[in-house]
Design a protein around this motif. Structure first.
Motif, mmCIF file in Angstrom:
data_model
loop_
_atom_site.group_PDB
_atom_site.id
_atom_site.type_symbol
_atom_site.label_atom_id
_atom_site.label_comp_id
_atom_site.label_asym_id
_atom_site.label_seq_id
_atom_site.Cartn_x
_atom_site.Cartn_y
_atom_site.Cartn_z
ATOM 1 N N MET A 193 -61.624 27.991 -19.575
ATOM 2 C CA MET A 193 -61.796 26.543 -19.677
ATOM 3 C C MET A 193 -60.762 25.833 -18.796
ATOM 4 N N SER A 194 -61.157 24.707 -18.214
ATOM 5 C CA SER A 194 -60.259 24.001 -17.312
ATOM 6 C C SER A 194 -59.134 23.329 -18.098
ATOM 7 N N TYR A 195 -58.009 23.131 -17.432
ATOM 8 C CA TYR A 195 -56.839 22.534 -18.057
ATOM 9 C C TYR A 195 -57.086 21.059 -18.351
ATOM 10 N N LEU A 196 -56.656 20.614 -19.534
ATOM 11 C CA LEU A 196 -56.772 19.209 -19.925
ATOM 12 C C LEU A 196 -55.446 18.508 -19.630
ATOM 13 N N LYS A 197 -55.513 17.461 -18.822
ATOM 14 C CA LYS A 197 -54.317 16.707 -18.453
ATOM 15 C C LYS A 197 -53.642 16.128 -19.690
ATOM 16 N N ARG A 198 -52.302 16.246 -19.721
ATOM 17 C CA ARG A 198 -51.542 15.758 -20.876
ATOM 18 C C ARG A 198 -50.389 14.876 -20.420
ATOM 19 N N LYS A 199 -49.880 14.067 -21.356
ATOM 20 C CA LYS A 199 -48.763 13.182 -21.028
ATOM 21 C C LYS A 199 -47.468 13.945 -20.762
ATOM 22 N N ILE A 200 -47.352 15.131 -21.338
ATOM 23 C CA ILE A 200 -46.157 15.931 -21.099
ATOM 24 C C ILE A 200 -46.070 16.371 -19.635
ATOM 25 N N ASP A 201 -47.189 16.396 -18.927
ATOM 26 C CA ASP A 201 -47.185 16.829 -17.518
ATOM 27 C C ASP A 201 -46.224 15.970 -16.694
ATOM 28 N N GLY A 202 -46.343 14.661 -16.845
ATOM 29 C CA GLY A 202 -45.470 13.741 -16.112
ATOM 30 C C GLY A 202 -44.028 13.856 -16.581
ATOM 31 N N TYR A 203 -43.841 14.069 -17.890
ATOM 32 C CA TYR A 203 -42.488 14.214 -18.422
ATOM 33 C C TYR A 203 -41.803 15.437 -17.817
ATOM 34 N N LEU A 204 -42.522 16.554 -17.723
ATOM 35 C CA LEU A 204 -41.933 17.792 -17.197
ATOM 36 C C LEU A 204 -41.539 17.641 -15.728
ATOM 37 N N LEU A 205 -42.363 16.953 -14.960
ATOM 38 C CA LEU A 205 -42.037 16.720 -13.545
ATOM 39 C C LEU A 205 -40.784 15.855 -13.416
ATOM 40 N N ALA A 206 -40.674 14.833 -14.275
ATOM 41 C CA ALA A 206 -39.481 13.969 -14.251
ATOM 42 C C ALA A 206 -38.245 14.747 -14.681
ATOM 43 N N TRP A 207 -38.406 15.625 -15.667
ATOM 44 C CA TRP A 207 -37.293 16.472 -16.126
ATOM 45 C C TRP A 207 -36.796 17.360 -14.985
ATOM 46 N N LYS A 208 -37.732 17.964 -14.273
ATOM 47 C CA LYS A 208 -37.366 18.851 -13.153
ATOM 48 C C LYS A 208 -36.653 18.076 -12.048
ATOM 49 N N ALA A 209 -37.038 16.823 -11.850
ATOM 50 C CA ALA A 209 -36.466 16.013 -10.766
ATOM 51 C C ALA A 209 -35.078 15.478 -11.110
ATOM 52 N N ASP A 210 -34.665 15.562 -12.380
ATOM 53 C CA ASP A 210 -33.372 15.033 -12.806
ATOM 54 C C ASP A 210 -32.272 16.043 -12.469
ATOM 55 N N PRO A 211 -31.335 15.695 -11.585
ATOM 56 C CA PRO A 211 -30.286 16.656 -11.217
ATOM 57 C C PRO A 211 -29.343 16.991 -12.368
ATOM 58 N N PHE A 212 -29.337 16.154 -13.423
ATOM 59 C CA PHE A 212 -28.458 16.397 -14.572
ATOM 60 C C PHE A 212 -29.238 16.935 -15.779
ATOM 61 N N ARG A 213 -30.387 17.529 -15.520
ATOM 62 C CA ARG A 213 -31.242 17.976 -16.631
ATOM 63 C C ARG A 213 -30.543 19.034 -17.495
ATOM 64 N N LEU A 214 -30.839 18.935 -18.786
ATOM 65 C CA LEU A 214 -30.366 19.906 -19.765
ATOM 66 C C LEU A 214 -31.510 20.850 -20.105
ATOM 67 N N PRO A 215 -31.234 22.017 -20.668
ATOM 68 C CA PRO A 215 -32.324 22.844 -21.199
ATOM 69 C C PRO A 215 -33.196 22.003 -22.130
ATOM 70 N N LEU A 216 -34.495 22.263 -22.092
ATOM 71 C CA LEU A 216 -35.480 21.439 -22.806
ATOM 72 C C LEU A 216 -36.082 22.222 -23.970
ATOM 73 N N ILE A 217 -36.184 21.561 -25.135
ATOM 74 C CA ILE A 217 -36.899 22.155 -26.273
ATOM 75 C C ILE A 217 -38.125 21.293 -26.560
ATOM 76 N N VAL A 218 -39.309 21.892 -26.450
ATOM 77 C CA VAL A 218 -40.568 21.197 -26.738
ATOM 78 C C VAL A 218 -41.011 21.590 -28.138
ATOM 79 N N LYS A 219 -41.010 20.594 -29.033
ATOM 80 C CA LYS A 219 -41.397 20.835 -30.427
ATOM 81 C C LYS A 219 -42.813 20.320 -30.653
#
Length: 445
Positions: free
Chosen positions: A1-27
Motif C-alpha cells: 500500500m502507498s504511504y499516507l502523508k502525515r504531519k510528522i513528515d514536515g516535523y522530521l525534516l525540520a528536526w533534521k535541519a536544526d543544527p542543535f537537534r537533540l535525540p528525538l522520542i516519538v510517542k
C-alpha cells in the motif's frame, strides 16, 4: 500500500535541519503510523539507517552490557550484526519499541555528547515505562506525540492539497458560508472519516478499495490488540479494572448524561480504586479525559474538579467499531447515526481538539440546566464550544456570553450540521471544521 502523508513528515525534516537537534522520542498509541513515518523519513534523509526493534529482536538488549557510551554501543551492535554501518554524520540510529527496553534512553545523553550519529526512539504509550525514560534522558531529548490521522491528513489521503485547507480557513475567518457543493462534498467526506477514524491501516483499506469493505474487521482487530496490550502491560487487578473502563466508554457516551460514572463500570466500584486506571488509559493515548471546570473562568489548569470528567475515545472510528453490529452496519450502509448521533459528534470534536493540541474542559453548574460541552482559550478570552446534534439554539452558551458573571467570555463557537454563520456573538461552523478551531482562535488574537 502507498504511504499516507502525515504531519510528522514536515516535523522530521525540520528536526533534521536544526543544527542543535537533540535525540528525538516519538510517542503515541500503537498502530498510529510511528514506525512507518520514521522509517520513510530515515531512508530518504540518511545514507545509513540502523534500525533496532526491541520486541522483534530482543538480542539487542545486550548492547548496553559494556556501558552507555556511543563507542560501546556501536561495538556491540556491529558484533551482533557486522553489516550495520555507522557512518559519522550520515547515520540515523532508530530504536523502536523502547517501552520493552527503557534503559536505552540513558544512552541518549552519550549520543548527544558524541554528536556523530542522530537518534530517534519510538514506542507505544501502551505500557511505555515513560517515567523511567524521562528520568534516564532528561535534558537530552525532544518529545513528539503522534496520534492517528486527523481530518486534514484524511483529506490529503483522498488527494486534496493544502490549498483546500487554506480555503476552508478563509471561510471561517471571513464568516463566509460554503457553497452547497462544498457543504455536500466536505460533509460526505467528514461522515466517512467519522466512521473510519484515523488509524492508517483502516484508511489504507478504504483508499485502496474505494469502499468500507474490510474496515470494520480492521478496526475490531485494533480494539482486540489494545485489549491484549492492557493484559500484557497492566499490573494484576488493574488489568480487569482498566478493561472494564475501556469497554464502558462507548456505553456511557451513548447516554444523555455523558459524565463518566465509575459506579456503572462494576458492582461496588469506587472512584479511588479506578483513578489510576483512567490515568493509565489517558497516558496510553487510548482515551481523552475532559475535565469539569469548577467555574468558567481563566486560568483553566487547576480550575477543575478532579472527580468529575467525561471520557472520549481517542479515535472516533474505534468508538464506532465498538457499537453493536446493527448500529455499526446501519452507519456504514445508510449513514444513520441513530441514538449515537450526539455521542459521535461530541467524540469527534474532542478528538479534533486534542489532535490540534487543545486540552479538554466542560462545565456543569450544580442544581441548574447550565451545561457547556467544551471550552477553548485564547491569551485573554475563554471561548465556550457547543456541539449540536441538531442546529439548535445553544441556550447555555447564550447565557454564558450574556451574563456579567463570566467576564472572560465574549463569544462562543457552535459546531453543527449547518453552514458558517455569525450571529449574537455565536460563530457557527460545520462539524467538519472542528480541526480548525484552534487555528481560528489563534488568528482571532
Amino acid at each position: 500500500m502507498s504511504y499516507l502523508k502525515r504531519k510528522i513528515d514536515g516535523y522530521l525534516l525540520a528536526w533534521k535541519a536544526d543544527p542543535f537537534r537533540l535525540p528525538l522520542i516519538v510517542k503515541g498509541p500503537r498502530q498510529v503510523g510511528k514506525t512507518e513515518s520514521i522509517r520513510r523519513f530515515a531512508h530518504g534523509a540518511y545514507e545509513s539507517v540502523i534500525e533496532i526493534n526491541f520486541v522483534e529482536e530482543p538480542k539487542y538488549r545486550a548492547i548496553l552490557a559494556d556501558g552507555y557510551s556511543t563507542d560501546d554501543i556501536v561495538r556491540n551492535v556491529t558484533l551482533i550484526d557486522p553489516s550495520k554501518r555507522f557512518l559519522p554524520q550520515k547515520t540515523l540510529v532508530f530504536f523502536d519499541e523502547i517501552q520493552e527496553f527503557p534503559d536505552i534512553a540513558t544512552s541518549l545523553k552519550f549520543f548527544k555528547t558524541d554528536e556523530r550519529f542522530d537518534v530517534i526512539c519510538s514506542g507505544s504509550m501502551l505500557g511505555i515505562a515513560y517515567k523511567n525514560i524521562e528520568h534516564n534522558s532528561v535534558g537530552y531529548k525532544t518529545d513528539y506525540e503522534m496520534r492517528s490521522m486527523d481530518y486534514e491528513e484524511f483529506l490529503w489521503a483522498k488527494g486534496y492539497g493544502s490549498g483546500i485547507i487554506e480555503e476552508m480557513n478563509a471561510h471561517l475567518i471571513e464568516a463566509r458560508p460554503f457553497s452547497d457543493l462544498e457543504m455536500e462534498v466536505y460533509s460526505s467526506l467528514f461522515m466517512d472519516y467519522c466512521i473510519l477514524g484515523g488509524m492508517p491501516a483502516v484508511i489504507s483499506k478504504y483508499i485502496a478499495r474505494g469502499s468500507f469493505e474490510g474496515t470494520l474487521s480492521a478496526q475490531r482487530q485494533l480494539i482486540a490488540d489494545y485489549q491484549e496490550d492492557i493484559r500484557k502491560y497492566a499490573d494484576g487487578m488493574d488489568q480487569t479494572r482498566i478493561l472494564n473502563v475501556f469497554k464502558h466508554v462507548p456505553v456511557q457516551l451513548a447516554k444523555e448524561n455523558k459524565k463518566f460514572q465509575i459506579t456503572k463500570v462494576a458492582r461496588g466500584a469506587r472512584f479511588k480504586d479506578y483513578r489510576g486506571c483512567i490515568e493509565w488509559l489517558e497516558q496510553a493515548g487510548v482515551v481523552s479525559v475532559c475535565r469539569c471546570l469548577l467555574y468558567p473562568e481563566l486560568p483553566l489548569r487547576g480550575n477543575y474538579d478532579e472527580n468529575k470528567y467525561k471520557l472520549y475515545m481517542s479515535d472516533t472510528g474505534l468508538l464506532v467499531s465498538q457499537l453493536d453490529d446493527e448500529a455499526s452496519d446501519d452507519l456504514r450502509a445508510n449513514r444513520n447515526l441513530g441514538v449515537y448521533k450526539g455521542a459521535l459528534y461530541e467524540n469527534f470534536a474532542a478528538e479534533a481538539f486534542v489532535k490540534s493540541g487543545m486540552d479538554l474542559y466542560y462545565f456543569k453548574k450544580e442544581d441548574s440546566t447550565l451545561e457547556q460541552d467544551f471550552f477553548a482559550r485564547t491569551k485573554t478570552r475563554l471561548v465556550p464550544i457547543e456541539v449540536k446534534a441538531k442546529n439548535g439554539t445553544a441556550k447555555s452558551m447564550r447565557t454564558l456570553i450574556a451574563s456579567d458573571a463570566y467576564p472572560d467570555i465574549e463569544y462562543g463557537i457552535k459546531l453543527c450540521a449547518g453552514n458558517v454563520g455569525n450571529e449574537n456573538a455565536i460563530r457557527t461552523f460545520p462539524y467538519f471544521c472542528s480541526f480548525m478551531v484552534k487555528r481560528y482562535l489563534s488568528e482571532q488574537e
